[in-house]
Motif scaffolding. Structure first.
Motif, mmCIF file in Angstrom:
data_model
loop_
_atom_site.group_PDB
_atom_site.id
_atom_site.type_symbol
_atom_site.label_atom_id
_atom_site.label_comp_id
_atom_site.label_asym_id
_atom_site.label_seq_id
_atom_site.Cartn_x
_atom_site.Cartn_y
_atom_site.Cartn_z
ATOM 1 N N ALA A 276 0.759 -1.054 -0.032
ATOM 2 C CA ALA A 276 -0.055 -0.161 -0.017
ATOM 3 C C ALA A 276 0.762 1.192 -0.120
ATOM 4 N N ARG A 277 1.857 1.316 0.811
ATOM 5 C CA ARG A 277 2.835 2.385 0.592
ATOM 6 C C ARG A 277 3.457 2.666 -0.663
ATOM 7 N N ARG A 278 3.988 1.585 -1.371
ATOM 8 C CA ARG A 278 4.399 1.657 -2.555
ATOM 9 C C ARG A 278 3.325 2.239 -3.769
ATOM 10 N N SER A 279 2.185 1.571 -3.472
ATOM 11 C CA SER A 279 1.001 2.140 -4.170
ATOM 12 C C SER A 279 0.732 3.569 -4.084
ATOM 13 N N ARG A 280 0.846 4.058 -2.963
ATOM 14 C CA ARG A 280 0.565 5.277 -2.526
ATOM 15 C C ARG A 280 1.743 6.235 -3.152
ATOM 16 N N ALA A 281 3.124 5.706 -2.986
ATOM 17 C CA ALA A 281 4.088 6.559 -3.675
ATOM 18 C C ALA A 281 4.135 6.429 -5.038
ATOM 19 N N ARG A 282 3.729 5.306 -5.722
ATOM 20 C CA ARG A 282 3.509 5.321 -7.087
ATOM 21 C C ARG A 282 2.482 6.353 -7.549
ATOM 22 N N ALA B 140 0.483 19.076 -16.838
ATOM 23 C CA ALA B 140 -0.580 19.883 -16.925
ATOM 24 C C ALA B 140 0.077 21.550 -16.928
ATOM 25 N N ALA B 141 1.239 21.663 -15.968
ATOM 26 C CA ALA B 141 1.687 23.056 -15.951
ATOM 27 C C ALA B 141 2.324 23.281 -17.386
ATOM 28 N N LEU B 142 3.137 22.446 -17.849
ATOM 29 C CA LEU B 142 3.853 22.462 -19.178
ATOM 30 C C LEU B 142 2.902 22.903 -20.335
ATOM 31 N N LEU B 143 1.959 21.982 -20.240
ATOM 32 C CA LEU B 143 0.657 22.229 -21.456
ATOM 33 C C LEU B 143 0.152 23.371 -21.189
ATOM 34 N N GLU B 144 -0.029 24.238 -19.959
ATOM 35 C CA GLU B 144 -0.753 25.379 -19.772
ATOM 36 C C GLU B 144 0.178 26.522 -20.328
ATOM 37 N N ARG B 145 1.499 26.294 -19.929
ATOM 38 C CA ARG B 145 2.700 27.264 -20.348
ATOM 39 C C ARG B 145 2.542 27.266 -21.898
ATOM 40 N N ARG B 146 2.474 26.242 -22.516
ATOM 41 C CA ARG B 146 2.439 25.989 -23.806
ATOM 42 C C ARG B 146 1.311 26.671 -24.495
ATOM 43 N N ARG C 174 3.589 9.861 -7.266
ATOM 44 C CA ARG C 174 4.663 10.337 -8.469
ATOM 45 C C ARG C 174 3.969 10.342 -9.601
ATOM 46 N N ARG C 175 2.918 9.656 -10.080
ATOM 47 C CA ARG C 175 1.921 9.844 -10.947
ATOM 48 C C ARG C 175 1.257 11.233 -11.172
ATOM 49 N N LEU C 176 0.839 11.408 -9.929
ATOM 50 C CA LEU C 176 -0.071 12.803 -9.705
ATOM 51 C C LEU C 176 0.996 13.870 -9.852
ATOM 52 N N ASP C 177 2.159 13.767 -9.598
ATOM 53 C CA ASP C 177 3.220 14.712 -9.426
ATOM 54 C C ASP C 177 3.484 15.018 -10.940
ATOM 55 N N GLU C 178 3.745 13.913 -11.870
ATOM 56 C CA GLU C 178 3.978 13.878 -13.322
ATOM 57 C C GLU C 178 2.735 14.524 -13.970
#
Length: 168
Positions: free
Chosen positions: A70-76, A88-94, A79-83
């Motif tokens: 569960a800890r690894r799943s939350r970390a994944r 989203a920030a990159l696309l908004e800037r673009r 990470r996915r949410l951060d990515e």
């Protein structure tokens, strides 16, 4: 232990002394018989205890494994949410850059259309001036031809051809 403070109102002090006497183990006198080794449990009892212990161990290992998973799943997931947030920030800037580029292109288009309209107006004015100049030139030739005919200085003047060139 003093239970007289009202924790157990239905038990009085005499009853408490009886309970305390029952709870204390009796004094055992030394045994006249030689000490016997404690009886070992039968193999079936050992197996059952081992199975319980191994079942408890397995349950504990599974619990630890599930927590780690569960800890690894939350970390994944984090990470996915951060990515996704970075994307989203990159696309908004673009998108903002493209919107600014599109606005600049629209402004250039408006300037080009304005310049084109000015050039079309200039072409129309120059075309009118050219047509007026041609008419003046043609009228001048017609006047010269008519004057040559009247004075007789030209032997043969084709007035019809001059008029046809003026009409065309």
């Amino acid at each position: 232990m003093d239970f007289s403070a009202g924790c157990m109102p239905c038990i009085d002090i005499d009853d408490m002394q009886v309970f305390v006497a029952m709870a204390t183990p009796p004094q055992v006198s030394p045994c006249p018989f030689p000490a016997q080794p404690p009886a070992t449990a039968s193999p079936e009892v050992d197996t059952a205890a081992g199975e319980l212990e191994s079942a408890d161990e397995r349950r504990l290992r599974r619990k630890i494994s599930n927590r780690e998973s569960a800890r690894r799943s939350r970390a994944r997931k984090q990470r996915r949410l951060d990515e996704l947030r970075d994307t989203a920030a990159l696309l908004e800037r673009r998108r903002r850059e493209l919107a600014a580029g599109a606005q600049a292109a629209r402004e250039c288009l408006a300037l080009a259309l304005l310049a084109n309209a000015g050039l079309r107006a200039e072409v129309a004015a120059l075309s009118r001036r050219l047509a007026a100049a041609r008419r003046a030139l043609d009228f001048g030739r017609l006047y010269d031809a008519a004057a040559d005919v009247a004075t007789g200085s030209v032997w043969h003047v084709d007035i019809e051809q001059t008029i046809a060139s003026l009409i065309a």
